[in-house]
Write a protein that holds these residues in place. Structure first.
Motif, PDB file in Angstrom:
ATOM      1  N   GLY A 238      25.865  27.206 -16.745  1.00 24.65           N
ATOM      2  CA  GLY A 238      25.599  28.554 -16.230  1.00 24.65           C
ATOM      3  C   GLY A 238      24.593  29.310 -17.077  1.00 24.65           C
ATOM      4  O   GLY A 238      24.034  30.305 -16.641  1.00 24.65           O
ATOM      5  N   ARG A 239      24.389  28.851 -18.321  1.00 26.59           N
ATOM      6  CA  ARG A 239      23.389  29.490 -19.188  1.00 26.59           C
ATOM      7  C   ARG A 239      22.243  28.521 -19.451  1.00 26.59           C
ATOM      8  O   ARG A 239      22.485  27.351 -19.712  1.00 26.59           O
ATOM      9  CB  ARG A 239      24.014  29.869 -20.543  1.00 26.59           C
ATOM     10  N   GLU A 240      21.024  29.058 -19.386  1.00 25.95           N
ATOM     11  CA  GLU A 240      19.871  28.226 -19.712  1.00 25.95           C
ATOM     12  C   GLU A 240      18.900  29.030 -20.570  1.00 25.95           C
ATOM     13  O   GLU A 240      18.586  30.183 -20.257  1.00 25.95           O
ATOM     14  CB  GLU A 240      19.155  27.770 -18.425  1.00 25.95           C
ATOM     15  N   ARG A 241      18.438  28.413 -21.638  1.00 29.55           N
ATOM     16  CA  ARG A 241      17.424  29.082 -22.459  1.00 29.55           C
ATOM     17  C   ARG A 241      16.065  28.837 -21.836  1.00 29.55           C
ATOM     18  O   ARG A 241      15.627  27.695 -21.715  1.00 29.55           O
ATOM     19  CB  ARG A 241      17.460  28.532 -23.879  1.00 29.55           C
ATOM     20  N   LEU A 242      15.393  29.904 -21.408  1.00 29.75           N
ATOM     21  CA  LEU A 242      14.126  29.752 -20.691  1.00 29.75           C
ATOM     22  C   LEU A 242      12.939  29.753 -21.639  1.00 29.75           C
ATOM     23  O   LEU A 242      11.937  29.094 -21.378  1.00 29.75           O
ATOM     24  CB  LEU A 242      13.966  30.866 -19.657  1.00 29.75           C
ATOM     25  N   ASP A 243      13.029  30.533 -22.691  1.00 32.18           N
ATOM     26  CA  ASP A 243      11.998  30.507 -23.734  1.00 32.18           C
ATOM     27  C   ASP A 243      12.602  31.085 -25.000  1.00 32.18           C
ATOM     28  O   ASP A 243      13.814  31.312 -25.069  1.00 32.18           O
ATOM     29  CB  ASP A 243      10.713  31.252 -23.296  1.00 32.18           C
ATOM     30  N   ALA A 244      11.778  31.327 -25.988  1.00 31.37           N
ATOM     31  CA  ALA A 244      12.286  31.703 -27.307  1.00 31.37           C
ATOM     32  C   ALA A 244      13.234  32.905 -27.265  1.00 31.37           C
ATOM     33  O   ALA A 244      14.215  32.951 -28.006  1.00 31.37           O
ATOM     34  CB  ALA A 244      11.109  32.001 -28.235  1.00 31.37           C
ATOM     35  N   ARG A 245      12.945  33.858 -26.391  1.00 32.14           N
ATOM     36  CA  ARG A 245      13.756  35.087 -26.386  1.00 32.14           C
ATOM     37  C   ARG A 245      14.578  35.284 -25.122  1.00 32.14           C
ATOM     38  O   ARG A 245      15.247  36.315 -24.992  1.00 32.14           O
ATOM     39  CB  ARG A 245      12.820  36.307 -26.540  1.00 32.14           C
ATOM     40  N   THR A 246      14.492  34.349 -24.156  1.00 30.53           N
ATOM     41  CA  THR A 246      15.054  34.630 -22.830  1.00 30.53           C
ATOM     42  C   THR A 246      16.130  33.629 -22.433  1.00 30.53           C
ATOM     43  O   THR A 246      15.927  32.416 -22.545  1.00 30.53           O
ATOM     44  CB  THR A 246      13.930  34.615 -21.764  1.00 30.53           C
ATOM     45  N   ILE A 247      17.254  34.163 -21.948  1.00 27.53           N
ATOM     46  CA  ILE A 247      18.356  33.338 -21.440  1.00 27.53           C
ATOM     47  C   ILE A 247      18.597  33.708 -19.976  1.00 27.53           C
ATOM     48  O   ILE A 247      18.598  34.893 -19.622  1.00 27.53           O
ATOM     49  CB  ILE A 247      19.664  33.595 -22.226  1.00 27.53           C
ATOM     50  N   ALA A 248      18.812  32.694 -19.145  1.00 25.73           N
ATOM     51  CA  ALA A 248      19.230  32.924 -17.759  1.00 25.73           C
ATOM     52  C   ALA A 248      20.735  32.681 -17.665  1.00 25.73           C
ATOM     53  O   ALA A 248      21.244  31.704 -18.237  1.00 25.73           O
ATOM     54  CB  ALA A 248      18.485  31.991 -16.818  1.00 25.73           C
ATOM     55  N   TYR A 249      21.413  33.588 -16.994  1.00 21.02           N
ATOM     56  CA  TYR A 249      22.861  33.493 -16.766  1.00 21.02           C
ATOM     57  C   TYR A 249      23.050  33.359 -15.256  1.00 21.02           C
ATOM     58  O   TYR A 249      22.658  34.256 -14.504  1.00 21.02           O
ATOM     59  CB  TYR A 249      23.571  34.737 -17.285  1.00 21.02           C
ATOM     60  N   ARG A 250      23.626  32.246 -14.818  1.00 15.19           N
ATOM     61  CA  ARG A 250      23.688  31.989 -13.366  1.00 15.19           C
ATOM     62  C   ARG A 250      25.116  31.741 -12.908  1.00 15.19           C
ATOM     63  O   ARG A 250      25.898  31.071 -13.595  1.00 15.19           O
ATOM     64  CB  ARG A 250      22.835  30.756 -13.024  1.00 15.19           C
ATOM     65  N   GLY A 251      25.410  32.294 -11.746  1.00 14.00           N
ATOM     66  CA  GLY A 251      26.735  32.078 -11.181  1.00 14.00           C
ATOM     67  C   GLY A 251      26.683  32.199  -9.669  1.00 14.00           C
ATOM     68  O   GLY A 251      25.687  32.684  -9.109  1.00 14.00           O
ATOM     69  N   PRO A 252      27.752  31.783  -9.000  1.00 19.95           N
ATOM     70  CA  PRO A 252      27.764  31.852  -7.537  1.00 19.95           C
ATOM     71  C   PRO A 252      27.715  33.286  -7.009  1.00 19.95           C
ATOM     72  O   PRO A 252      27.280  33.519  -5.877  1.00 19.95           O
ATOM     73  CB  PRO A 252      29.077  31.163  -7.150  1.00 19.95           C
ATOM     74  N   ASP A 253      28.138  34.252  -7.813  1.00 17.79           N
ATOM     75  CA  ASP A 253      28.038  35.652  -7.389  1.00 17.79           C
ATOM     76  C   ASP A 253      27.824  36.532  -8.624  1.00 17.79           C
ATOM     77  O   ASP A 253      27.793  36.029  -9.757  1.00 17.79           O
ATOM     78  CB  ASP A 253      29.284  36.088  -6.585  1.00 17.79           C
ATOM     79  N   ILE A 254      27.675  37.829  -8.410  1.00 15.56           N
ATOM     80  CA  ILE A 254      27.339  38.742  -9.507  1.00 15.56           C
ATOM     81  C   ILE A 254      28.438  38.764 -10.579  1.00 15.56           C
ATOM     82  O   ILE A 254      28.155  38.812 -11.777  1.00 15.56           O
ATOM     83  CB  ILE A 254      27.028  40.176  -8.966  1.00 15.56           C
ATOM     84  N   LEU A 255      29.684  38.688 -10.161  1.00 18.13           N
ATOM     85  CA  LEU A 255      30.773  38.743 -11.147  1.00 18.13           C
ATOM     86  C   LEU A 255      30.740  37.511 -12.054  1.00 18.13           C
ATOM     87  O   LEU A 255      30.934  37.602 -13.265  1.00 18.13           O
ATOM     88  CB  LEU A 255      32.140  38.843 -10.460  1.00 18.13           C
ATOM     89  N   ALA A 256      30.470  36.346 -11.455  1.00 21.24           N
ATOM     90  CA  ALA A 256      30.441  35.105 -12.231  1.00 21.24           C
ATOM     91  C   ALA A 256      29.254  35.106 -13.187  1.00 21.24           C
ATOM     92  O   ALA A 256      29.369  34.710 -14.359  1.00 21.24           O
ATOM     93  CB  ALA A 256      30.376  33.914 -11.285  1.00 21.24           C
ATOM     94  N   ALA A 257      28.078  35.554 -12.718  1.00 22.15           N
ATOM     95  CA  ALA A 257      26.902  35.605 -13.593  1.00 22.15           C
ATOM     96  C   ALA A 257      27.114  36.626 -14.695  1.00 22.15           C
ATOM     97  O   ALA A 257      26.809  36.377 -15.868  1.00 22.15           O
ATOM     98  CB  ALA A 257      25.656  35.944 -12.764  1.00 22.15           C
ATOM     99  N   PHE A 258      27.669  37.781 -14.348  1.00 20.99           N
ATOM    100  CA  PHE A 258      27.897  38.847 -15.337  1.00 20.99           C
ATOM    101  C   PHE A 258      28.894  38.392 -16.413  1.00 20.99           C
ATOM    102  O   PHE A 258      28.745  38.732 -17.588  1.00 20.99           O
ATOM    103  CB  PHE A 258      28.416  40.105 -14.620  1.00 20.99           C
ATOM    104  N   ALA A 259      29.876  37.596 -15.996  1.00 19.74           N
ATOM    105  CA  ALA A 259      30.902  37.136 -16.935  1.00 19.74           C
ATOM    106  C   ALA A 259      30.318  36.241 -18.017  1.00 19.74           C
ATOM    107  O   ALA A 259      30.905  36.093 -19.091  1.00 19.74           O
ATOM    108  CB  ALA A 259      32.000  36.394 -16.177  1.00 19.74           C
ATOM    109  N   LEU A 260      29.144  35.653 -17.757  1.00 16.48           N
ATOM    110  CA  LEU A 260      28.528  34.762 -18.744  1.00 16.48           C
ATOM    111  C   LEU A 260      27.727  35.523 -19.788  1.00 16.48           C
ATOM    112  O   LEU A 260      27.308  34.953 -20.796  1.00 16.48           O
ATOM    113  CB  LEU A 260      27.597  33.761 -18.041  1.00 16.48           C
ATOM    114  N   LEU A 261      27.463  36.829 -19.572  1.00 18.54           N
ATOM    115  CA  LEU A 261      26.638  37.614 -20.497  1.00 18.54           C
ATOM    116  C   LEU A 261      27.305  37.753 -21.859  1.00 18.54           C
ATOM    117  O   LEU A 261      28.514  37.927 -21.944  1.00 18.54           O
ATOM    118  CB  LEU A 261      26.394  39.018 -19.939  1.00 18.54           C
TER     119      LEU A 261
END
Ligand SMILES: [Zn+2]
Length: 261
Positions: A238-261
């Motif tokens: 659910g988390r991917e490092r996109l570049d030196a300073r940026t992380i993507a948090y992904r989930g099936p919906d907003i609650l799931a993505a937000f929970a990964l922050l």
């Protein structure tokens, strides 16, 4: 009619400076009182607009900003930290939500105390590719529960941000920023009267305003202020490092993505 109100401190009338938003300064104690009065105005307006149940979230910092003994008796208040969810209580549903005391997203020129989540750590956030601040994030969480945001108060830029995202909602401008730490201020009595009035009108119009729904699946991308903040994020599904300073948090919906922050 059930109304959920979340609050922040940076958008409250008269709040500009660091010493007003925390610590043990007399200025912070005064800011707490101004916040409490704006909350009471929103509760009064909600009740006048037909609310039968009002839940108010003390959302700034550790959630202990309201002056408890001065709160309007017609609502319930969520305070304190280590909560089970963000915007706790909203998951039970509501007919409408208000965001009181909002600030604009990080990087907004002419906004008072613009930031997203953390001035120290966060540079920019995108929600499904669109630059988004806290107003957009809370609106998306409310939208997930089918709840429209019908009233936002805060500095002029915060209100503009909300109106661009949620056409038709009511806004109350508490101050017009000259810079991050200065503004032309509207006196508290007038701001509170406007909040009372707009809250009542907003509830009467609640059915006209659509909940803010984001497309699924959801990606929240955060560019941090330096590499160290990204280094500290453990990469798990659910988390991917996109570049030196940026992380993507992904989930099936907003609650799931937000929970990964
Ligand atoms: Zn805050």
């Amino acid at each position: 009619m059930r109304v959920f109100i979340t609050t922040d401190l940076e958008g409250v009338a008269g709040v500009l400076l660091d010493r007003q938003v925390g610590g043990d300064s007399p200025e912070y104690q005064r800011a707490r009182r101004l916040l409490t009065q704006e909350v009471n105005a929103a509760v009064e307006g909600a009740l006048a607009g037909g609310a039968t149940e009002v839940l108010v979230d003390d959302g700034h910092a550790s959630g202990s900003n309201f002056i408890f003994e001065e709160l309007h008796p017609g609502a319930e208040y969520v305070m304190g930290e280590a909560r089970p969810a963000w915007l706790p209580g909203l998951e039970r549903g509501a007919d409408a939500t208000f965001f009181i005391g909002c600030h604009a997203m990080a990087g907004t020129q002419g906004a008072v105390r613009d930031h997203t989540m953390s001035s120290v750590a966060w540079h920019t956030m995108w929600l499904n590719g669109r630059p988004t601040g806290e107003i957009g994030l809370w609106a998306a969480i409310a939208g997930h529960h089918g709840v429209p945001c019908v009233l936002v108060s805060g500095c002029q830029k915060a209100c503009e941000e909300a109106a661009a995202l949620m056409p038709g909602l009511e806004t109350v401008v508490t101050k017009r920023g000259y810079s991050r730490y200065s503004a032309a201020l509207t006196p508290p009595e007038r701001v509170q009267a406007m909040i009372r009035e707009r809250a009542e009108i907003a509830l009467r119009r609640a059915k006209e305003i659509a909940p803010c729904r984001v497309e699924r699946p959801v990606e929240i991308r955060v560019e941090y202020n330096n590499t160290g903040f990204a280094d500290a994020v453990r990469v798990i599904p659910g988390r991917e490092r996109l570049d030196a300073r940026t992380i993507a948090y992904r989930g099936p919906d907003i609650l799931a993505a937000f929970a990964l922050l």
